[in-house]
Design an enzyme around this catalytic site. Structure first.
Site, PDB file in Angstrom:
ATOM      1  N   GLN A 138       1.895  -6.110  -3.272  1.00 31.12           N
ATOM      2  CA  GLN A 138       2.347  -6.165  -1.871  1.00 31.12           C
ATOM      3  C   GLN A 138       3.634  -5.337  -1.712  1.00 31.12           C
ATOM      4  O   GLN A 138       3.809  -4.362  -2.404  1.00 31.12           O
ATOM      5  CB  GLN A 138       2.570  -7.626  -1.410  1.00 31.12           C
ATOM      6  CG  GLN A 138       1.296  -8.455  -1.274  1.00 31.12           C
ATOM      7  CD  GLN A 138       0.718  -8.925  -2.584  1.00 31.12           C
ATOM      8  OE1 GLN A 138       1.385  -9.553  -3.381  1.00 31.12           O
ATOM      9  NE2 GLN A 138      -0.553  -8.635  -2.825  1.00 31.12           N
TER      10      GLN A 138
ATOM     11  N   LYS B  52       1.798   2.210  -5.097  1.00 22.77           N
ATOM     12  CA  LYS B  52       2.334   1.655  -6.355  1.00 22.77           C
ATOM     13  C   LYS B  52       1.389   1.920  -7.531  1.00 22.77           C
ATOM     14  O   LYS B  52       1.827   2.282  -8.622  1.00 22.77           O
ATOM     15  CB  LYS B  52       2.542   0.133  -6.212  1.00 22.77           C
ATOM     16  CG  LYS B  52       3.494  -0.253  -5.103  1.00 22.77           C
ATOM     17  CD  LYS B  52       3.550  -1.753  -4.908  1.00 22.77           C
ATOM     18  CE  LYS B  52       2.309  -2.369  -4.348  1.00 22.77           C
ATOM     19  NZ  LYS B  52       2.000  -2.023  -2.957  1.00 22.77           N
TER      20      LYS B  52
ATOM     21  N   GLY C 209      -4.519  -4.319  -3.814  1.00 21.33           N
ATOM     22  CA  GLY C 209      -5.520  -3.272  -4.043  1.00 21.33           C
ATOM     23  C   GLY C 209      -4.762  -2.026  -4.441  1.00 21.33           C
ATOM     24  O   GLY C 209      -4.125  -1.390  -3.596  1.00 21.33           O
ATOM     25  N   HIS C 210      -4.734  -1.715  -5.733  1.00 18.80           N
ATOM     26  CA  HIS C 210      -3.950  -0.589  -6.240  1.00 18.80           C
ATOM     27  C   HIS C 210      -4.891   0.529  -6.679  1.00 18.80           C
ATOM     28  O   HIS C 210      -5.700   0.345  -7.589  1.00 18.80           O
ATOM     29  CB  HIS C 210      -3.053  -1.049  -7.401  1.00 18.80           C
ATOM     30  CG  HIS C 210      -2.021  -2.057  -6.982  1.00 18.80           C
ATOM     31  ND1 HIS C 210      -1.099  -2.594  -7.838  1.00 18.80           N
ATOM     32  CD2 HIS C 210      -1.742  -2.601  -5.763  1.00 18.80           C
ATOM     33  CE1 HIS C 210      -0.312  -3.437  -7.167  1.00 18.80           C
ATOM     34  NE2 HIS C 210      -0.693  -3.463  -5.915  1.00 18.80           N
TER      35      HIS C 210
ATOM     36  N   ASP D 190       0.803  -1.226   0.000  1.00 15.17           N
ATOM     37  CA  ASP D 190       0.000   0.000   0.000  1.00 15.17           C
ATOM     38  C   ASP D 190       0.834   1.274   0.000  1.00 15.17           C
ATOM     39  O   ASP D 190       0.431   2.304   0.548  1.00 15.17           O
ATOM     40  CB  ASP D 190      -0.967   0.019   1.207  1.00 15.17           C
ATOM     41  CG  ASP D 190      -1.843  -1.221   1.229  1.00 15.17           C
ATOM     42  OD1 ASP D 190      -2.208  -1.706   0.153  1.00 15.17           O
ATOM     43  OD2 ASP D 190      -2.165  -1.692   2.340  1.00 15.17           O
TER      44      ASP D 190
HETATM   45  P1  GDP Z   1      -0.801   0.378  -3.513  1.00 15.28           P
HETATM   46  O1  GDP Z   1      -1.367  -0.911  -3.029  1.00 15.28           O
HETATM   47  O2  GDP Z   1       0.672   0.471  -3.267  1.00 15.28           O
HETATM   48  O3  GDP Z   1      -1.150   0.688  -4.928  1.00 15.28           O
HETATM   49  O4  GDP Z   1      -1.458   1.515  -2.601  1.00 15.28           O
HETATM   50  P2  GDP Z   1      -3.008   1.655  -2.216  1.00 15.28           P
HETATM   51  O5  GDP Z   1      -3.744   2.126  -3.399  1.00 15.28           O
HETATM   52  O6  GDP Z   1      -3.490   0.416  -1.523  1.00 15.28           O
HETATM   53  O7  GDP Z   1      -2.921   2.751  -1.084  1.00 15.28           O
HETATM   54  C1  GDP Z   1      -2.388   4.016  -1.320  1.00 15.28           C
HETATM   55  C2  GDP Z   1      -3.458   5.073  -0.983  1.00 15.28           C
HETATM   56  O8  GDP Z   1      -2.855   6.337  -0.889  1.00 15.28           O
HETATM   57  C3  GDP Z   1      -4.516   5.192  -2.053  1.00 15.28           C
HETATM   58  O9  GDP Z   1      -5.717   5.598  -1.440  1.00 15.28           O
HETATM   59  C4  GDP Z   1      -3.981   6.316  -2.945  1.00 15.28           C
HETATM   60  O10 GDP Z   1      -5.017   7.016  -3.650  1.00 15.28           O
HETATM   61  C5  GDP Z   1      -3.327   7.208  -1.928  1.00 15.28           C
HETATM   62  N1  GDP Z   1      -2.136   7.943  -2.359  1.00 15.28           N
HETATM   63  C6  GDP Z   1      -1.145   7.543  -3.205  1.00 15.28           C
HETATM   64  N2  GDP Z   1      -0.160   8.474  -3.239  1.00 15.28           N
HETATM   65  C7  GDP Z   1      -0.537   9.457  -2.402  1.00 15.28           C
HETATM   66  C8  GDP Z   1       0.080  10.684  -1.976  1.00 15.28           C
HETATM   67  O11 GDP Z   1       1.193  11.027  -2.354  1.00 15.28           O
HETATM   68  N3  GDP Z   1      -0.614  11.433  -1.076  1.00 15.28           N
HETATM   69  C9  GDP Z   1      -1.831  11.064  -0.583  1.00 15.28           C
HETATM   70  N4  GDP Z   1      -2.427  11.865   0.287  1.00 15.28           N
HETATM   71  N5  GDP Z   1      -2.433   9.931  -0.967  1.00 15.28           N
HETATM   72  C10 GDP Z   1      -1.785   9.123  -1.845  1.00 15.28           C
HETATM   73  P1  IMO Z   2      -0.959  -4.200  -2.222  1.00 18.59           P
HETATM   74  O1  IMO Z   2      -0.520  -4.759  -3.549  1.00 18.59           O
HETATM   75  C1  IMO Z   2      -1.026  -4.660   2.118  1.00 18.59           C
HETATM   76  C2  IMO Z   2      -1.018  -8.768   3.648  1.00 18.59           C
HETATM   77  C3  IMO Z   2      -2.266  -9.235   4.391  1.00 18.59           C
HETATM   78  C4  IMO Z   2      -1.630 -10.208   5.377  1.00 18.59           C
HETATM   79  C5  IMO Z   2      -0.516 -10.852   4.563  1.00 18.59           C
HETATM   80  C6  IMO Z   2      -0.883 -12.203   3.943  1.00 18.59           C
HETATM   81  O2  IMO Z   2      -2.235  -3.476  -2.271  1.00 18.59           O
HETATM   82  O3  IMO Z   2       0.152  -3.443  -1.575  1.00 18.59           O
HETATM   83  P2  IMO Z   2      -2.433 -12.898   1.902  1.00 18.59           P
HETATM   84  O4  IMO Z   2      -3.905 -12.714   1.674  1.00 18.59           O
HETATM   85  O5  IMO Z   2      -1.577 -12.309   0.849  1.00 18.59           O
HETATM   86  O6  IMO Z   2      -2.093 -14.330   2.202  1.00 18.59           O
HETATM   87  O7  IMO Z   2      -2.145 -12.102   3.266  1.00 18.59           O
HETATM   88  O8  IMO Z   2      -0.222  -9.938   3.520  1.00 18.59           O
HETATM   89  N1  IMO Z   2      -1.275  -8.247   2.299  1.00 18.59           N
HETATM   90  C7  IMO Z   2      -1.229  -6.924   1.979  1.00 18.59           C
HETATM   91  N2  IMO Z   2      -1.047  -5.842   2.749  1.00 18.59           N
HETATM   92  N3  IMO Z   2      -1.147  -4.521   0.787  1.00 18.59           N
HETATM   93  C8  IMO Z   2      -1.304  -5.606  -0.015  1.00 18.59           C
HETATM   94  O9  IMO Z   2      -1.283  -5.525  -1.366  1.00 18.59           O
HETATM   95  C9  IMO Z   2      -1.401  -6.876   0.580  1.00 18.59           C
HETATM   96  N4  IMO Z   2      -1.571  -8.138   0.107  1.00 18.59           N
HETATM   97  C10 IMO Z   2      -1.478  -8.951   1.162  1.00 18.59           C
HETATM   98  O10 IMO Z   2      -2.900  -8.164   5.033  1.00 18.59           O
HETATM   99  O11 IMO Z   2      -1.031  -9.500   6.442  1.00 18.59           O
HETATM  100 MG    MG Z   3      -2.910  -1.591  -1.794  1.00 15.69          MG
END
Ligand code: GDP
Ligand code: IMO
Ligand code: MG
Length: 427
Positions: free
Chosen positions: A225, A17, A41-42, A14
């Site tokens: 991840q 990416k 979850g991107h 998270d």
């Molecule tokens: P990912 O799994 O690495 O793609 O990240 P996620 O989408 O799960 O979580 C990142 C969250 O932060 C999302 O809600 C994005 O919209 C938000 N986000 C990404 N970059 C920034 C930033 O520079 N500032 C803020 N405030 N939010 C951001």
């Molecule tokens: P993105 O790509 C954050 C975590 C789960 C758990 C562990 C194992 O959005 O960054 P799993 O279901 O993969 O066997 O769970 O990994 N986990 C993540 N945490 N971002 C993710 O993906 C994750 N995918 C798995 O919360 O701790």
């Molecule tokens: Mg994510």
């Protein structure tokens, strides 16, 4: 030399990416997911609309970019087709632009069931998984009994493999969990139907990448991840079941280890974690909650709250050193706007006095040692020029570069493309 590049997380996922891959997609001819599954979850923001992708590469909304899913990804067909249907109004011609490796292992209904039963059971370590069946699907792959996409294209082959799997799982489900037997016929019919639906999307992804490279085209590899969740390099056993560090790109996409010449490690300006497991810099008081609120730190896949902590340079540096990371992308720096002081963990003290086995990443006894940076106390949201950053923010970024011993090539100051500073114009 091939001109491929990668964007992946260096913390516990998270890191942002999805936003960065979408932002950089116009610098690539294709983007490729190579590990994980719909546990990811991107989040992307396109025309003010929030889009969360789980399986499709985050380039999918760029109409010219090819989207590839390599053999290291575990696929839930149900999740894949649901996602395609959802995104189709925004991302045109997906059927022509999406290519999936027939060597991908499939997540079966019994994988999801076992993931859920294990997490509920007192006999197993609770990991806090996403309950998507990821772990059990990778277990089957390593045990050499996985049903791959290719197996669903031929009924006789599927029957043989599925019978073996269903009888194995039935034994386990009945005798260990006291659960009712699986409906073999239903699972078989589903697999055959999904095989038919997948057929037009299948391609030898490894060769597709090779051909793109042969004609001078560039591929962007998108990690899911984060490296601290990597099954070999992360905080085992509180990890996912794939290689989400750069080491996983080659095997998961079917390329050579030297075929990627720039690896961008995405790090948040603080750190978050979802689920169980050690996190030395976790902030347990109201401040942690305040950062979580300001950063909207709620899981994009499961909706669970994310634990928050200070930036941990010790773990990030370890990953950088063992993975040829080229540069950092520092995200969510705007979330720290309100702080008087910002901490960075630069070393650990170990309660038991030893770190001889640091490679095991048993961080339970690690006590963080911090340095402090002065906060900037002004909004950074949406800033897209380096020279517009306040001095204190620049000092913080320089400190991150110094302690990680790597340049920050991109700074993200907001969830959409506007809030992006590209420091290194050569990316
Ligand atoms: P990912 O799994 O690495 O793609 O990240 P996620 O989408 O799960 O979580 C990142 C969250 O932060 C999302 O809600 C994005 O919209 C938000 N986000 C990404 N970059 C920034 C930033 O520079 N500032 C803020 N405030 N939010 C951001
Ligand atoms: P993105 O790509 C954050 C975590 C789960 C758990 C562990 C194992 O959005 O960054 P799993 O279901 O993969 O066997 O769970 O990994 N986990 C993540 N945490 N971002 C993710 O993906 C994750 N995918 C798995 O919360 O701790
Ligand atoms: Mg994510």
């Amino acid at each position: 030399m091939k001109n491929n590049f990668a964007v992946l997380g260096l913390q516990w996922g998270d890191e942002g990416k999805g936003k960065i891959v979408n932002f950089l997609s116009d610098r690539a001819d294709a983007a490729c997911r190579y590990q994980g599954g719909h546990n990811a979850g991107h989040t992307l923001i396109i025309n003010d609309e929030k889009i969360v992708l789980h399986l499709l590469p985050s380039s999918i909304c760029h109409k010219n970019a090819l989207s590839l899913i390599g053999k290291g990804v575990v696929i839930s067909c149900e999740a894949l087709f649901e996602e395609i249907e959802k995104i189709e109004p925004i991302a045109k011609n997906i059927q022509e632009r999406l290519k999936i490796s027939p060597a991908c292992s499939l997540i079966q209904p019994y994988h999801i069931l076992v993931d859920q039963l294990k997490e509920k059971s007192n006999s197993f370590n609770t990991i806090g998984t996403t309950l998507r069946g990821i772990g059990p699907a990778y277990e089957d792959k390593v045990a050499r009994r996985a049903i791959r996409i290719i197996d669903t294209l031929e009924e006789a082959k599927l029957t043989e493999k599925l019978e073996e799997n269903v009888s194995f799982y039935n034994f386990w489900l009945e005798n260990y969990f006291g659960h009712e037997k699986l409906d073999y016929e239903k699972i078989k019919d589903q697999n055959l139907a999904y095989g038919e639906k997948l057929k037009p999307l299948l391609a030898d992804v490894s060769s597709v990448i090779q051909s793109l490279n042969d004609s001078g085209k560039r591929v962007l590899f998108e990690g899911a991840q984060g490296a601290l969740l990597d099954v070999d390099q992360g905080t085992y056993p509180f990890v996912t079941s794939s290689n989400c560090s750069p080491a996983g790109i080659a095997s998961g996409a079917g390329i050579g280890p030297l075929d990627v010449n720039y690896i961008l490690g995405v790090v948040k300006a603080y750190v978050t974690r979802v689920g169980e497991g050690p996190m030395p810099t976790e902030i347990h008081d109201a401040l942690g909650e305040e950062i979580a609120n300001k950063g909207g730190e709620v899981g994009a896949t499961t909706g669970r709250p994310r634990r928050c902590g200070w930036f941990d340079a010790v773990t990030v540096k370890r990953i950088i050193r063992s993975n040829n990371v080229s540069a950092l992308c520092l995200t969510k720096i705007d979330v720290l706007d309100f702080l008087e002081t910002i901490k960075i963990c630069v070393d650990y003290d170990y309660k038991d006095g030893t770190n001889d086995y640091a490679e095991c990443m048993d961080l339970e006894s690690a006590e963080p040692k911090y340095i402090e940076c002065k906060g900037w106390k002004t909004s950074l949201k949406g800033i897209n020029r380096y020279e517009d950053l306040p001095l204190e923010a620049i000092e913080f970024i320089k400190k991150v570069e110094e302690v990680c011993e790597l340049p920050v090539d991109i700074i993200s100051t907001g969830p959409n493309d506007m809030g992006t500073i590209v420091v290194n114009k050569d990316i």
